[in-house]
Design an enzyme around this catalytic site. Structure first.
Site, short mmCIF file in Angstrom:
data_model
loop_
_atom_site.label_atom_id
_atom_site.label_comp_id
_atom_site.label_asym_id
_atom_site.label_seq_id
_atom_site.Cartn_x
_atom_site.Cartn_y
_atom_site.Cartn_z
N ARG A 118 42.59 41.24 38.64
CA ARG A 118 43.52 42.85 38.16
C ARG A 118 44.48 41.97 37.19
O ARG A 118 44.53 41.00 36.70
CB ARG A 118 44.26 41.73 39.86
CG ARG A 118 43.49 41.77 41.19
CD ARG A 118 44.44 42.38 41.94
NE ARG A 118 43.99 41.58 43.54
CZ ARG A 118 43.19 40.88 44.33
NH1 ARG A 118 43.25 39.83 43.75
NH2 ARG A 118 42.68 41.86 45.60
N LYS B 63 45.56 37.73 45.41
CA LYS B 63 46.94 37.80 46.75
C LYS B 63 47.50 36.77 47.62
O LYS B 63 46.18 36.43 47.71
CB LYS B 63 46.10 39.15 47.26
CG LYS B 63 46.86 40.81 45.88
CD LYS B 63 46.72 41.37 46.52
CE LYS B 63 46.39 43.15 45.66
NZ LYS B 63 46.15 44.20 46.36
N TYR C 277 33.09 50.67 47.27
CA TYR C 277 32.53 50.52 46.45
C TYR C 277 30.66 51.59 46.53
O TYR C 277 30.22 52.01 45.63
CB TYR C 277 32.19 49.29 45.69
CG TYR C 277 33.15 49.56 44.96
CD1 TYR C 277 34.22 49.87 43.51
CD2 TYR C 277 34.20 48.06 45.65
CE1 TYR C 277 35.25 49.62 42.92
CE2 TYR C 277 35.49 47.75 45.10
CZ TYR C 277 35.86 48.36 43.54
OH TYR C 277 37.26 48.06 42.67
N HIS D 175 43.03 47.86 35.57
CA HIS D 175 42.54 48.95 37.09
C HIS D 175 40.57 49.07 36.97
O HIS D 175 40.21 48.85 37.65
CB HIS D 175 43.08 49.28 38.56
CG HIS D 175 42.84 48.06 39.95
ND1 HIS D 175 43.64 47.03 39.84
CD2 HIS D 175 42.51 48.55 41.03
CE1 HIS D 175 42.95 46.89 41.04
NE2 HIS D 175 42.70 47.80 41.60
N ARG E 30 38.66 46.46 35.68
CA ARG E 30 38.23 46.01 37.93
C ARG E 30 36.74 47.41 38.63
O ARG E 30 35.78 46.32 39.22
CB ARG E 30 39.22 45.74 38.19
CG ARG E 30 39.01 45.38 39.82
CD ARG E 30 40.07 44.86 40.16
NE ARG E 30 40.01 44.23 41.27
CZ ARG E 30 40.13 43.42 42.17
NH1 ARG E 30 39.79 41.82 41.04
NH2 ARG E 30 40.28 42.60 43.13
N HIS F 169 38.71 40.34 47.82
CA HIS F 169 38.49 40.83 48.57
C HIS F 169 38.87 40.12 50.04
O HIS F 169 37.95 39.35 50.36
CB HIS F 169 37.53 41.81 48.42
CG HIS F 169 38.66 43.35 47.87
ND1 HIS F 169 37.12 43.96 47.65
CD2 HIS F 169 39.12 43.37 47.45
CE1 HIS F 169 37.59 44.66 46.61
NE2 HIS F 169 38.67 44.84 46.26
#
Length: 294
Positions: free
Chosen positions: A145, A169, A275, A240, A243, A266
């Site tokens: 990120r 995150k 994806y 992004h 990514r 994730h």
């Protein structure tokens, strides 16, 4: 209500350790609720499920996107759950709220050839060429990120094992492999260019500005766009997107979805599964183009 909002934001910061960006997003949502309630001369104890539904309807009528409405519902739920835990309200009136369904937006991507063309176009003999090459190589090699790349420090990179320790995150840490091309670009930058950018107050951030400080997200976005434009790429290229390309190209070449999930950081496999839809779109396109009965 505003005092309770301040207390909640402090809780997210101190006890939950959530990012400043997340805190700002929650605060913006809750302050919009406070403004709406004040306009109706309502206080916290006046708000029930019906009132919250009316607030959401008002935001929808003000053309708030479905995706933003969903985020708003989440923020209301966690806020009122907190208020119940602190006995500030008697019942969780936000729990029955239902977020609107949104059509999943497939992540953008460009071909491997476009990405490689951009990376190869960077002249490392030019000023900041080594830094920018290493930065873009790392974006694409490791699926970072933007905030993660800006926060990278020298102690986070183990050149011997070719691994990065990344904090993502929710302050969750993961190990991410660095590909050979990115390793070479990083080694060149760290030995031949970064030392020239170091100033008296420079800290250990890997990527430095010309003034010796860490690169801001805005500056990194600008660098990515400038390098894409210099390579003659017409598509909109941004951090992004690299990514997304990292994940999409891994999947196209047979990588396991769980492995991609781990590298992207994730928490839920359902986030990574988007994806697979990208890959399905590619398969449909190939089928339509080449099958005689398509």
């Amino acid at each position: 209500m505003r005092e309770k909002i301040r207390e909640f934001i402090m809780y997210l910061s101190v006890e939950r350790g959530l990012s400043r960006a997340y805190q700002n997003s929650v605060q913006q949502s809750l302050e919009s609720l406070a403004e709406w309630a004040e306009a109706r001369q309502s206080v916290l104890k006046d708000l029930g499920t019906d009132e919250l539904a009316q607030f959401l309807a008002a935001r929808r009528d003000a053309s708030l996107a479905s995706s933003s409405q969903r985020i708003l519902v989440v923020h209301l739920k966690i806020f009122f759950r907190y208020l119940v835990s602190k006995r500030s309200v008697l019942a969780d009136v936000a729990e029955p709220l239902i977020a609107p369904k949104t059509q999943g937006k497939l992540p953008e991507s460009v071909s491997i050839e476009v990405i490689l063309g951009m990376l190869e176009s960077i002249d490392t003999t030019q000023r900041l060429g080594k830094r920018d090459k290493a930065m873009l190589e790392l974006f694409y090699a490791s699926g970072l990120r933007l905030s993660e790349l800006c926060q990278l420090c020298l102690e986070h990179y183990d050149a011997e094992s070719a691994l990065l320790r990344v904090t993502g995150k929710g302050n969750k840490t993961r190990l991410v492999p660095v590909g050979e091309s990115a390793q070479s670009a990083l080694a060149l930058y760290l030995t031949a260019e970064r030392p020239n950018l170091v100033k008296a107050k420079t800290r250990s951030h890997i990527f430095l500005s010309v003034r010796g400080g860490s690169l801001s997200p805005e500056r990194v976005r600008e660098v990515v766009k400038l390098r894409a434009a210099a390579a003659g790429i017409k598509e909109n290229v941004y951090p992004h997107l690299l990514r997304h390309c990292f994940a999409t190209h891994l999947l196209e070449n047979g990588a396991d979805l769980r492995v991609i999930q781990e590298m992207l950081g994730h928490a839920d496999i359902s986030t990574t599964q988007i994806y697979t839809h990208v890959d399905q779109q590619r398969l449909k396109s190939i089928h339509k183009s080449f099958h005689p009965r398509a």
